[in-house]
Design an enzyme around this catalytic site. Structure first.
Site, short mmCIF file in Angstrom:
data_model
loop_
_atom_site.label_atom_id
_atom_site.label_comp_id
_atom_site.label_asym_id
_atom_site.label_seq_id
_atom_site.Cartn_x
_atom_site.Cartn_y
_atom_site.Cartn_z
N SER A 22 0.83 -1.20 0.00
CA SER A 22 0.00 0.00 0.00
C SER A 22 0.87 1.26 0.00
O SER A 22 1.87 1.35 0.72
CB SER A 22 -0.90 -0.01 1.23
OG SER A 22 -1.69 1.16 1.26
N CYS A 132 0.18 4.20 10.30
CA CYS A 132 0.72 5.28 9.48
C CYS A 132 1.43 6.30 10.38
O CYS A 132 0.83 6.88 11.27
CB CYS A 132 -0.37 5.99 8.70
SG CYS A 132 0.32 7.34 7.70
N THR A 195 6.26 1.57 7.89
CA THR A 195 7.56 2.25 7.88
C THR A 195 8.06 2.59 9.29
O THR A 195 7.29 2.66 10.24
CB THR A 195 7.47 3.54 7.07
OG1 THR A 195 6.42 4.33 7.60
CG2 THR A 195 7.23 3.27 5.60
#
Lengths: 303, 245
Positions: A22, A132, A195
Protein backbone atom coordinates in the site's frame (compact mmCIF):
# COMPACT_ATOMS: atom_id res chain seq x y z
CA UNK A 1 10.31 -28.91 -13.52
CA UNK A 2 7.38 -26.48 -13.33
CA UNK A 3 7.51 -24.49 -10.12
CA UNK A 4 4.42 -23.87 -8.00
CA UNK A 5 4.38 -20.22 -6.95
CA UNK A 6 0.82 -20.20 -5.64
CA UNK A 7 -0.11 -19.56 -2.04
CA UNK A 8 -3.36 -19.56 -0.10
CA UNK A 9 -4.15 -16.61 2.11
CA UNK A 10 -7.23 -16.75 4.36
CA UNK A 11 -9.04 -18.86 1.79
CA UNK A 12 -7.98 -16.67 -1.14
CA UNK A 13 -5.88 -18.20 -3.84
CA UNK A 14 -2.89 -16.12 -5.00
CA UNK A 15 -0.99 -17.14 -8.15
CA UNK A 16 2.20 -16.01 -6.43
CA UNK A 17 3.02 -14.35 -3.09
CA UNK A 18 4.22 -11.00 -4.49
CA UNK A 19 2.01 -7.99 -3.74
CA UNK A 20 2.91 -4.31 -4.19
CA UNK A 21 2.53 -2.69 -0.77
CA UNK A 22 0.00 0.00 0.00
CA UNK A 23 1.17 3.51 -0.88
CA UNK A 24 3.81 2.35 -3.34
CA UNK A 25 1.51 1.39 -6.21
CA UNK A 26 -1.24 4.02 -6.19
CA UNK A 27 -4.63 2.52 -7.01
CA UNK A 28 -3.10 0.08 -9.50
CA UNK A 29 -4.46 1.73 -12.63
CA UNK A 30 -1.52 4.17 -12.67
CA UNK A 31 0.74 1.24 -13.64
CA UNK A 32 -1.70 -0.56 -15.94
CA UNK A 33 -0.14 0.95 -19.06
CA UNK A 34 3.37 -0.14 -18.06
CA UNK A 35 2.92 -3.88 -17.54
CA UNK A 36 0.18 -6.49 -17.27
CA UNK A 37 -1.00 -6.22 -13.66
CA UNK A 38 -2.36 -9.75 -13.85
CA UNK A 39 1.13 -11.18 -13.22
CA UNK A 40 0.88 -9.92 -9.61
CA UNK A 41 -0.18 -12.08 -6.70
CA UNK A 42 -2.32 -9.20 -5.46
CA UNK A 43 -2.37 -5.43 -5.16
CA UNK A 44 -2.66 -3.48 -1.92
CA UNK A 45 -4.27 -0.14 -2.78
CA UNK A 46 -3.25 3.23 -1.45
CA UNK A 47 -4.39 3.93 2.11
CA UNK A 48 -7.90 5.33 2.20
CA UNK A 49 -9.81 7.33 4.80
CA UNK A 50 -13.47 8.25 5.14
CA UNK A 51 -13.05 11.78 3.75
CA UNK A 52 -10.76 12.85 0.88
CA UNK A 53 -7.36 14.06 2.09
CA UNK A 54 -4.80 16.32 0.40
CA UNK A 55 -2.04 14.93 2.59
CA UNK A 56 1.03 16.71 3.89
CA UNK A 57 2.84 19.69 2.36
CA UNK A 58 5.83 19.01 0.07
CA UNK A 59 8.67 17.98 0.07
CA UNK A 60 7.21 14.63 1.03
CA UNK A 61 10.19 12.44 0.21
CA UNK A 62 13.85 12.33 1.21
CA UNK A 63 16.72 10.21 -0.03
CA UNK A 64 18.59 8.05 2.50
CA UNK A 65 21.37 5.50 2.41
CA UNK A 66 19.69 2.39 0.95
CA UNK A 67 16.24 3.79 1.54
CA UNK A 68 13.94 6.75 1.67
CA UNK A 69 11.67 8.64 4.03
CA UNK A 70 8.18 9.63 2.97
CA UNK A 71 5.57 11.84 4.56
CA UNK A 72 2.79 11.70 1.98
CA UNK A 73 0.24 11.78 4.79
CA UNK A 74 -2.50 9.58 3.37
CA UNK A 75 -3.43 11.64 0.33
CA UNK A 76 -6.52 9.85 -0.98
CA UNK A 77 -9.90 10.55 -2.59
CA UNK A 78 -11.97 9.08 0.27
CA UNK A 79 -13.68 5.72 0.69
CA UNK A 80 -16.67 6.53 -1.56
CA UNK A 81 -14.37 7.33 -4.48
CA UNK A 82 -12.34 4.19 -3.75
CA UNK A 83 -15.28 1.82 -3.97
CA UNK A 84 -17.18 3.60 -6.75
CA UNK A 85 -14.34 4.82 -8.98
CA UNK A 86 -10.86 3.45 -8.19
CA UNK A 87 -11.72 -0.22 -7.68
CA UNK A 88 -14.08 -0.47 -10.70
CA UNK A 89 -11.40 1.22 -12.85
CA UNK A 90 -8.77 -1.28 -11.67
CA UNK A 91 -11.13 -4.20 -12.23
CA UNK A 92 -11.34 -3.32 -15.95
CA UNK A 93 -7.74 -4.43 -16.39
CA UNK A 94 -7.01 -6.68 -13.42
CA UNK A 95 -8.56 -9.94 -12.25
CA UNK A 96 -6.32 -10.82 -9.28
CA UNK A 97 -6.59 -10.22 -5.56
CA UNK A 98 -7.41 -6.63 -4.54
CA UNK A 99 -6.60 -5.46 -1.03
CA UNK A 100 -8.18 -2.27 0.28
CA UNK A 101 -5.97 -0.48 2.81
CA UNK A 102 -8.03 1.47 5.33
CA UNK A 103 -6.91 4.20 7.71
CA UNK A 104 -8.85 6.23 10.21
CA UNK A 105 -8.75 8.76 12.99
CA UNK A 106 -11.29 7.02 15.20
CA UNK A 107 -12.63 3.51 15.70
CA UNK A 108 -15.89 4.70 14.13
CA UNK A 109 -14.11 5.88 10.99
CA UNK A 110 -12.28 2.56 10.60
CA UNK A 111 -15.60 0.78 10.99
CA UNK A 112 -17.44 2.95 8.44
CA UNK A 113 -14.69 2.62 5.83
CA UNK A 114 -14.22 -1.10 6.32
CA UNK A 115 -17.94 -1.70 5.99
CA UNK A 116 -18.01 0.09 2.62
CA UNK A 117 -14.88 -1.76 1.46
CA UNK A 118 -16.35 -5.05 2.60
CA UNK A 119 -19.49 -4.47 0.53
CA UNK A 120 -17.49 -3.50 -2.57
CA UNK A 121 -17.53 -6.36 -5.03
CA UNK A 122 -14.06 -5.71 -6.44
CA UNK A 123 -12.29 -5.93 -3.08
CA UNK A 124 -11.13 -9.32 -1.75
CA UNK A 125 -9.34 -8.50 1.48
CA UNK A 126 -9.22 -5.60 3.89
CA UNK A 127 -5.94 -4.39 5.34
CA UNK A 128 -6.43 -2.11 8.30
CA UNK A 129 -3.61 0.38 8.69
CA UNK A 130 -3.07 1.11 12.38
CA UNK A 131 0.48 2.19 11.69
CA UNK A 132 0.72 5.28 9.48
CA UNK A 133 3.45 7.47 11.00
CA UNK A 134 2.53 10.50 8.90
CA UNK A 135 -0.75 11.69 10.33
CA UNK A 136 -1.39 13.26 13.70
CA UNK A 137 -3.97 12.07 16.21
CA UNK A 138 -4.51 8.76 14.52
CA UNK A 139 -2.81 6.27 12.34
CA UNK A 140 0.12 4.91 14.27
CA UNK A 141 -1.41 5.72 17.65
CA UNK A 142 -3.82 2.80 17.22
CA UNK A 143 -1.02 0.41 16.39
CA UNK A 144 1.39 1.17 19.19
CA UNK A 145 -0.80 -0.06 22.02
CA UNK A 146 -2.25 -3.61 22.24
CA UNK A 147 -5.58 -2.47 23.65
CA UNK A 148 -6.16 0.17 20.94
CA UNK A 149 -5.10 -2.20 18.16
CA UNK A 150 -7.48 -4.81 19.56
CA UNK A 151 -10.32 -2.28 19.78
CA UNK A 152 -9.97 -1.36 16.11
CA UNK A 153 -9.67 -5.02 15.12
CA UNK A 154 -12.78 -5.99 17.06
CA UNK A 155 -14.85 -3.13 15.62
CA UNK A 156 -13.81 -3.86 12.06
CA UNK A 157 -14.16 -7.63 12.40
CA UNK A 158 -17.76 -7.11 13.50
CA UNK A 159 -18.78 -5.39 10.23
CA UNK A 160 -16.66 -7.34 7.71
CA UNK A 161 -17.38 -10.63 5.99
CA UNK A 162 -14.11 -10.56 4.04
CA UNK A 163 -10.71 -11.41 5.54
CA UNK A 164 -9.34 -8.63 7.72
CA UNK A 165 -5.59 -8.13 8.08
CA UNK A 166 -4.13 -5.59 10.50
CA UNK A 167 -1.04 -3.74 9.28
CA UNK A 168 1.30 -3.26 12.20
CA UNK A 169 3.81 -0.57 13.05
CA UNK A 170 7.44 -1.48 13.77
CA UNK A 171 7.73 1.58 16.02
CA UNK A 172 6.92 -0.39 19.14
CA UNK A 173 8.74 -2.08 21.99
CA UNK A 174 7.09 -5.47 21.60
CA UNK A 175 5.39 -6.18 18.28
CA UNK A 176 4.44 -9.70 19.38
CA UNK A 177 2.12 -8.45 22.11
CA UNK A 178 0.32 -6.20 19.63
CA UNK A 179 0.11 -9.00 17.06
CA UNK A 180 -1.37 -11.33 19.66
CA UNK A 181 -3.88 -8.70 20.76
CA UNK A 182 -5.06 -8.37 17.14
CA UNK A 183 -5.27 -12.15 16.74
CA UNK A 184 -7.30 -12.48 19.94
CA UNK A 185 -9.60 -9.68 18.75
CA UNK A 186 -10.44 -11.65 15.61
CA UNK A 187 -7.95 -10.57 12.93
CA UNK A 188 -7.69 -13.04 10.06
CA UNK A 189 -4.08 -12.08 9.44
CA UNK A 190 -1.37 -9.49 9.92
CA UNK A 191 0.73 -7.37 7.59
CA UNK A 192 4.07 -6.30 8.96
CA UNK A 193 5.76 -3.95 8.93
CA UNK A 194 4.81 -0.39 8.06
CA UNK A 195 7.56 2.25 7.88
CA UNK A 196 10.03 3.17 10.60
CA UNK A 197 9.69 6.72 11.92
CA UNK A 198 12.71 8.67 10.68
CA UNK A 199 14.05 12.12 9.81
CA UNK A 200 16.64 13.94 7.68
CA UNK A 201 18.07 17.43 8.05
CA UNK A 202 19.35 19.61 5.20
CA UNK A 203 22.60 20.84 6.75
CA UNK A 204 22.89 23.72 4.27
CA UNK A 205 19.46 25.12 5.08
CA UNK A 206 19.59 23.89 8.69
CA UNK A 207 16.04 22.62 8.35
CA UNK A 208 14.34 19.23 8.10
CA UNK A 209 14.28 17.93 4.52
CA UNK A 210 10.61 16.98 4.80
CA UNK A 211 8.00 19.70 5.20
CA UNK A 212 6.37 17.48 7.83
CA UNK A 213 9.78 17.14 9.57
CA UNK A 214 9.48 13.40 10.28
CA UNK A 215 8.38 10.59 8.02
CA UNK A 216 8.39 6.85 7.46
CA UNK A 217 11.70 5.21 6.56
CA UNK A 218 11.55 2.30 4.15
CA UNK A 219 13.61 0.63 1.46
CA UNK A 220 16.33 -1.99 1.28
CA UNK A 221 17.91 -0.92 4.57
CA UNK A 222 14.94 -2.09 6.65
CA UNK A 223 14.80 -5.65 5.32
CA UNK A 224 16.57 -7.35 8.25
CA UNK A 225 14.51 -5.36 10.76
CA UNK A 226 11.26 -6.34 9.06
CA UNK A 227 12.35 -9.94 8.65
CA UNK A 228 13.12 -10.23 12.36
CA UNK A 229 9.63 -8.97 13.25
CA UNK A 230 7.92 -11.27 10.74
CA UNK A 231 9.82 -14.23 12.20
CA UNK A 232 8.95 -13.29 15.79
CA UNK A 233 5.27 -12.73 15.04
CA UNK A 234 4.78 -15.71 12.72
CA UNK A 235 6.04 -18.16 15.35
CA UNK A 236 3.89 -16.56 18.07
CA UNK A 237 0.57 -16.34 16.19
CA UNK A 238 -1.58 -18.85 14.34
CA UNK A 239 -2.94 -16.39 11.74
CA UNK A 240 -1.11 -15.79 8.43
CA UNK A 241 1.36 -12.97 7.98
CA UNK A 242 2.10 -10.81 4.95
CA UNK A 243 5.76 -9.82 5.23
CA UNK A 244 6.69 -6.31 4.18
CA UNK A 245 9.82 -4.20 4.46
CA UNK A 246 12.78 -3.70 2.16
CA UNK A 247 12.07 -6.62 -0.16
CA UNK A 248 13.86 -6.11 -3.47
CA UNK A 249 14.59 -9.56 -4.89
CA UNK A 250 13.20 -13.07 -5.37
CA UNK A 251 15.74 -14.30 -2.80
CA UNK A 252 14.31 -11.90 -0.22
CA UNK A 253 10.76 -13.06 -1.01
CA UNK A 254 11.91 -16.57 -0.17
CA UNK A 255 13.72 -15.35 2.95
CA UNK A 256 10.54 -13.61 4.16
CA UNK A 257 8.54 -16.78 3.53
CA UNK A 258 11.05 -18.95 5.39
CA UNK A 259 10.65 -16.48 8.27
CA UNK A 260 6.93 -17.17 8.26
CA UNK A 261 5.28 -14.92 5.67
CA UNK A 262 2.53 -16.47 3.55
CA UNK A 263 2.62 -13.55 1.11
CA UNK A 264 5.24 -10.86 0.63
CA UNK A 265 4.69 -7.18 -0.08
CA UNK A 266 7.13 -5.09 -2.07
CA UNK A 267 7.07 -1.41 -1.15
CA UNK A 268 9.70 1.29 -1.62
CA UNK A 269 11.46 -0.75 -4.31
CA UNK A 270 8.54 0.08 -6.64
CA UNK A 271 9.56 3.75 -6.46
CA UNK A 272 13.12 2.94 -7.59
CA UNK A 273 11.94 0.44 -10.13
CA UNK A 274 8.28 0.45 -11.16
CA UNK A 275 8.88 -2.97 -12.74
CA UNK A 276 10.26 -4.48 -9.49
CA UNK A 277 7.28 -6.78 -8.84
CA UNK A 278 7.06 -8.37 -12.31
CA UNK A 279 10.86 -8.74 -12.36
CA UNK A 280 10.88 -10.47 -8.95
CA UNK A 281 8.01 -12.77 -9.97
CA UNK A 282 9.70 -13.78 -13.21
CA UNK A 283 12.95 -14.60 -11.43
CA UNK A 284 11.29 -16.66 -8.65
CA UNK A 285 11.23 -19.98 -10.58
CA UNK A 286 14.97 -19.97 -11.31
CA UNK A 287 15.83 -19.02 -7.73
CA UNK A 288 13.52 -21.80 -6.46
CA UNK A 289 15.21 -24.21 -8.84
CA UNK A 290 18.63 -23.26 -7.52
CA UNK A 291 17.45 -23.79 -3.94
CA UNK A 292 15.62 -27.05 -4.68
CA UNK A 293 12.19 -25.61 -3.86
CA UNK A 294 9.28 -27.11 -5.79
CA UNK A 295 6.42 -25.21 -4.19
CA UNK A 296 6.60 -21.94 -2.30
CA UNK A 297 3.91 -23.16 0.09
CA UNK A 298 6.32 -25.72 1.51
CA UNK A 299 8.84 -23.15 2.75
CA UNK A 300 6.51 -20.92 4.79
CA UNK A 301 7.79 -20.63 8.35
CA UNK A 302 10.38 -23.37 7.95
CA UNK A 303 13.12 -21.46 9.76
CA UNK B 1 6.47 4.36 -19.26
CA UNK B 2 9.38 2.23 -20.35
CA UNK B 3 12.62 1.18 -18.65
CA UNK B 4 15.74 1.08 -20.79
CA UNK B 5 19.51 1.09 -20.54
CA UNK B 6 21.06 4.10 -22.25
CA UNK B 7 24.78 4.61 -22.76
CA UNK B 8 26.55 7.88 -22.02
CA UNK B 9 27.85 9.44 -25.26
CA UNK B 10 29.20 12.54 -23.54
CA UNK B 11 28.94 14.07 -20.07
CA UNK B 12 30.78 17.36 -19.68
CA UNK B 13 30.68 20.79 -18.07
CA UNK B 14 29.02 23.47 -20.22
CA UNK B 15 28.70 26.26 -17.61
CA UNK B 16 29.38 26.81 -13.92
CA UNK B 17 28.05 23.78 -11.99
CA UNK B 18 26.20 22.71 -15.14
CA UNK B 19 26.66 19.47 -17.06
CA UNK B 20 25.38 18.39 -20.43
CA UNK B 21 24.63 14.69 -20.69
CA UNK B 22 24.10 13.04 -24.07
CA UNK B 23 22.71 9.50 -24.04
CA UNK B 24 22.48 6.98 -26.87
CA UNK B 25 18.81 6.27 -26.56
CA UNK B 26 17.78 3.78 -29.21
CA UNK B 27 14.15 4.51 -29.99
CA UNK B 28 12.90 5.93 -26.71
CA UNK B 29 9.31 6.59 -25.85
CA UNK B 30 9.81 10.34 -25.78
CA UNK B 31 7.64 13.05 -27.21
CA UNK B 32 7.81 16.75 -26.48
CA UNK B 33 9.69 19.37 -24.51
CA UNK B 34 8.63 19.39 -20.87
CA UNK B 35 8.71 15.63 -20.54
CA UNK B 36 11.44 14.12 -18.40
CA UNK B 37 13.49 11.00 -17.90
CA UNK B 38 14.11 9.36 -14.52
CA UNK B 39 17.72 8.23 -14.01
CA UNK B 40 19.05 5.68 -11.55
CA UNK B 41 22.55 6.55 -10.34
CA UNK B 42 24.66 3.79 -8.77
CA UNK B 43 24.84 4.18 -5.02
CA UNK B 44 21.70 6.30 -4.71
CA UNK B 45 18.31 4.98 -3.71
CA UNK B 46 15.90 7.27 -5.53
CA UNK B 47 15.98 8.20 -9.20
CA UNK B 48 16.77 11.72 -10.43
CA UNK B 49 14.28 13.35 -12.82
CA UNK B 50 15.87 15.39 -15.63
CA UNK B 51 13.99 17.35 -18.31
CA UNK B 52 14.49 16.48 -21.92
CA UNK B 53 16.52 19.28 -23.54
CA UNK B 54 16.96 17.88 -27.01
CA UNK B 55 16.33 14.74 -28.98
CA UNK B 56 17.73 13.57 -32.23
CA UNK B 57 17.34 10.16 -33.82
CA UNK B 58 18.92 7.67 -31.42
CA UNK B 59 20.03 10.15 -28.77
CA UNK B 60 18.76 12.52 -26.11
CA UNK B 61 20.38 15.50 -24.39
CA UNK B 62 19.85 16.48 -20.77
CA UNK B 63 21.24 19.40 -18.74
CA UNK B 64 21.70 19.24 -15.00
CA UNK B 65 23.14 21.28 -12.14
CA UNK B 66 25.71 19.52 -9.97
CA UNK B 67 24.26 20.69 -6.68
CA UNK B 68 23.63 17.53 -4.66
CA UNK B 69 25.48 14.28 -4.02
CA UNK B 70 23.49 12.44 -6.70
CA UNK B 71 24.14 14.88 -9.52
CA UNK B 72 27.81 15.14 -8.49
CA UNK B 73 28.08 11.37 -8.80
CA UNK B 74 26.32 11.54 -12.18
CA UNK B 75 28.82 14.17 -13.35
CA UNK B 76 31.70 11.78 -12.59
CA UNK B 77 30.42 9.04 -14.89
CA UNK B 78 32.52 8.52 -18.03
CA UNK B 79 31.49 7.95 -21.63
CA UNK B 80 30.30 4.43 -22.25
CA UNK B 81 28.61 4.06 -18.84
CA UNK B 82 25.23 2.36 -19.07
CA UNK B 83 22.38 4.04 -17.17
CA UNK B 84 19.00 2.67 -16.09
CA UNK B 85 16.47 5.19 -17.44
CA UNK B 86 12.68 5.48 -17.29
CA UNK B 87 11.14 7.30 -20.25
CA UNK B 88 7.70 8.35 -21.34
CA UNK B 89 7.10 10.38 -18.18
CA UNK B 90 5.21 13.61 -17.66
CA UNK B 91 2.93 15.83 -19.70
CA UNK B 92 5.03 18.27 -21.70
CA UNK B 93 4.41 21.65 -23.31
CA UNK B 94 1.67 21.95 -25.91
CA UNK B 95 3.16 23.63 -29.00
CA UNK B 96 -0.29 23.61 -30.66
CA UNK B 97 -1.61 26.02 -28.01
CA UNK B 98 0.35 28.79 -29.72
CA UNK B 99 -1.30 30.18 -32.88
CA UNK B 100 1.49 32.16 -34.51
CA UNK B 101 3.87 33.71 -32.08
CA UNK B 102 5.34 32.18 -28.91
CA UNK B 103 7.15 33.77 -25.98
CA UNK B 104 9.55 31.52 -24.06
CA UNK B 105 10.68 32.68 -20.61
CA UNK B 106 13.38 30.64 -18.88
CA UNK B 107 15.16 30.89 -15.55
CA UNK B 108 18.46 29.03 -15.30
CA UNK B 109 18.18 25.43 -16.45
CA UNK B 110 14.53 26.08 -17.24
CA UNK B 111 16.01 26.88 -20.63
CA UNK B 112 16.59 23.15 -21.23
CA UNK B 113 13.01 21.92 -21.80
CA UNK B 114 12.13 25.18 -23.56
CA UNK B 115 14.85 24.48 -26.13
CA UNK B 116 13.18 21.28 -27.32
CA UNK B 117 9.85 23.12 -27.36
CA UNK B 118 11.49 25.90 -29.40
CA UNK B 119 12.58 23.37 -32.02
CA UNK B 120 9.04 22.04 -32.24
CA UNK B 121 7.53 25.53 -32.54
CA UNK B 122 9.96 26.47 -35.31
CA UNK B 123 9.24 23.19 -37.10
CA UNK B 124 5.60 24.34 -37.09
CA UNK B 125 6.66 27.62 -38.68
CA UNK B 126 5.85 29.80 -35.67
CA UNK B 127 7.57 33.00 -34.50
CA UNK B 128 9.54 32.49 -31.28
CA UNK B 129 10.92 35.09 -28.88
CA UNK B 130 13.06 33.78 -26.01
CA UNK B 131 13.89 35.59 -22.78
CA UNK B 132 16.52 33.69 -20.82
CA UNK B 133 17.48 34.65 -17.26
CA UNK B 134 20.56 33.53 -15.31
CA UNK B 135 22.34 34.53 -12.13
CA UNK B 136 25.49 35.56 -13.96
CA UNK B 137 27.24 35.28 -17.34
CA UNK B 138 29.16 32.08 -16.57
CA UNK B 139 25.92 30.22 -15.88
CA UNK B 140 24.44 30.95 -19.33
CA UNK B 141 23.48 27.85 -21.29
CA UNK B 142 21.96 27.27 -24.74
CA UNK B 143 22.25 30.94 -25.82
CA UNK B 144 23.81 30.08 -29.21
CA UNK B 145 21.29 27.30 -29.78
CA UNK B 146 18.34 29.61 -29.08
CA UNK B 147 19.86 32.39 -31.24
CA UNK B 148 20.18 29.94 -34.15
CA UNK B 149 16.45 29.21 -34.02
CA UNK B 150 14.60 32.20 -32.54
CA UNK B 151 13.38 35.42 -34.07
CA UNK B 152 14.69 37.27 -31.02
CA UNK B 153 16.63 36.32 -27.89
CA UNK B 154 17.01 38.51 -24.78
CA UNK B 155 19.36 37.61 -21.95
CA UNK B 156 18.98 38.85 -18.38
CA UNK B 157 21.47 38.31 -15.58
CA UNK B 158 20.97 39.22 -11.95
CA UNK B 159 24.44 40.76 -11.64
CA UNK B 160 24.37 42.44 -15.06
CA UNK B 161 27.39 40.46 -16.31
CA UNK B 162 25.50 39.77 -19.56
CA UNK B 163 22.38 41.23 -21.19
CA UNK B 164 19.85 43.19 -19.16
CA UNK B 165 20.64 43.55 -15.45
CA UNK B 166 17.88 42.06 -13.35
CA UNK B 167 15.14 39.47 -13.58
CA UNK B 168 13.48 38.07 -16.70
CA UNK B 169 10.51 40.26 -15.83
CA UNK B 170 12.82 43.32 -16.21
CA UNK B 171 13.92 42.06 -19.63
CA UNK B 172 10.28 41.48 -20.58
CA UNK B 173 9.35 45.03 -19.54
CA UNK B 174 12.20 46.42 -21.65
CA UNK B 175 11.38 44.27 -24.66
CA UNK B 176 7.57 44.61 -24.76
CA UNK B 177 7.31 41.56 -27.03
CA UNK B 178 4.18 40.65 -28.95
CA UNK B 179 3.01 37.06 -28.70
CA UNK B 180 -0.18 35.04 -28.45
CA UNK B 181 0.99 32.29 -26.07
CA UNK B 182 3.79 32.00 -23.51
CA UNK B 183 5.75 29.09 -22.08
CA UNK B 184 7.85 29.35 -18.91
CA UNK B 185 10.19 27.12 -16.94
CA UNK B 186 12.43 28.03 -14.03
CA UNK B 187 12.29 28.60 -10.26
CA UNK B 188 8.70 28.73 -8.95
CA UNK B 189 9.06 32.30 -7.70
CA UNK B 190 10.19 33.42 -11.17
CA UNK B 191 7.39 31.58 -12.97
CA UNK B 192 4.84 33.08 -10.58
CA UNK B 193 6.16 36.57 -11.36
CA UNK B 194 6.07 35.80 -15.10
CA UNK B 195 2.50 34.50 -14.94
CA UNK B 196 1.45 37.64 -13.05
CA UNK B 197 3.34 40.00 -15.39
CA UNK B 198 2.10 38.51 -18.65
CA UNK B 199 -1.45 39.35 -19.63
CA UNK B 200 -2.38 36.40 -21.80
CA UNK B 201 -2.54 32.62 -21.95
CA UNK B 202 0.39 30.37 -21.32
CA UNK B 203 1.79 27.42 -19.43
CA UNK B 204 4.48 26.71 -16.83
CA UNK B 205 6.58 23.66 -16.02
CA UNK B 206 6.63 22.96 -12.27
CA UNK B 207 9.29 21.26 -10.21
CA UNK B 208 8.81 19.20 -7.06
CA UNK B 209 10.78 16.56 -5.16
CA UNK B 210 9.69 13.30 -6.82
CA UNK B 211 9.55 9.67 -5.82
CA UNK B 212 8.39 7.32 -8.54
CA UNK B 213 8.06 9.94 -11.30
CA UNK B 214 5.20 7.98 -12.80
CA UNK B 215 2.17 9.08 -10.78
CA UNK B 216 1.70 6.30 -8.27
CA UNK B 217 3.54 7.37 -5.08
CA UNK B 218 1.83 10.76 -4.65
CA UNK B 219 4.97 12.45 -3.29
CA UNK B 220 5.07 15.41 -5.73
CA UNK B 221 1.52 16.66 -5.24
CA UNK B 222 0.68 20.32 -5.85
CA UNK B 223 -2.50 22.29 -5.32
CA UNK B 224 -4.28 23.64 -8.39
CA UNK B 225 -7.63 25.31 -9.02
CA UNK B 226 -9.03 21.84 -9.73
CA UNK B 227 -7.57 20.25 -6.60
CA UNK B 228 -4.51 18.11 -5.92
CA UNK B 229 -2.42 17.21 -8.97
CA UNK B 230 0.72 15.14 -9.38
CA UNK B 231 3.56 17.20 -10.84
CA UNK B 232 5.13 14.09 -12.41
CA UNK B 233 2.04 12.73 -14.12
CA UNK B 234 -0.59 15.49 -14.42
CA UNK B 235 2.30 17.90 -15.14
CA UNK B 236 5.03 18.99 -14.94
CA UNK B 237 3.48 21.44 -17.44
CA UNK B 238 0.29 23.13 -16.28
CA UNK B 239 -1.81 25.82 -17.94
CA UNK B 240 -1.53 29.21 -16.26
CA UNK B 241 -5.23 29.17 -15.37
CA UNK B 242 -4.80 25.86 -13.50
CA UNK B 243 -2.19 27.33 -11.15
CA UNK B 244 -2.94 29.17 -7.92
CA UNK B 245 -0.74 32.10 -8.96
Amino acid sequence: MVKDLSVSLSGLSLKNPVIPASGTFGFGVELSGSFDLNVLGGISLKGTTQEPRFGNPTPRIAECESGMINSVGLQNPGIEALVHEKVPALRKCYGGIVIANISGFSVEEYKTCCLLADRCEGIDLIEVNVSCPNVHNGGMAFGTDPASAAAVTRAVREVCRKPVFIKLSPNVTDIVSIARACEDAGADGLTLVNTFLGMRIDINRRKPVLANKMGGFSGRAVFPLALRMVWQVARSCRIPVMGCGGVASAEQVIEMMMAGATAVQVGAENLRNPFACPEIISSLPSVMDRLGIHSLKEIIGTV
Amino acid sequence: MEKSRFTIVSNRTVATQTHKLVLAAGDPDLLVGGEFVHLLIDGFYLRRPLSLCDREPGRITLLYKTVGEGTKALASLPEGTSLDVLTGLGKGFDPDACRESALLVAGGLGAAPLYLLCKELKAQGKQVIAVLGFNKADEIVLEDEFRALCDHVSIATLDGSAGTRGFVTDALAALQPSWDYFYTCGPAVMMKAVCQALDGPGEASLEERMGCGAGFCYCCTCETVSGAKRVCQDGPVFKKEELLW
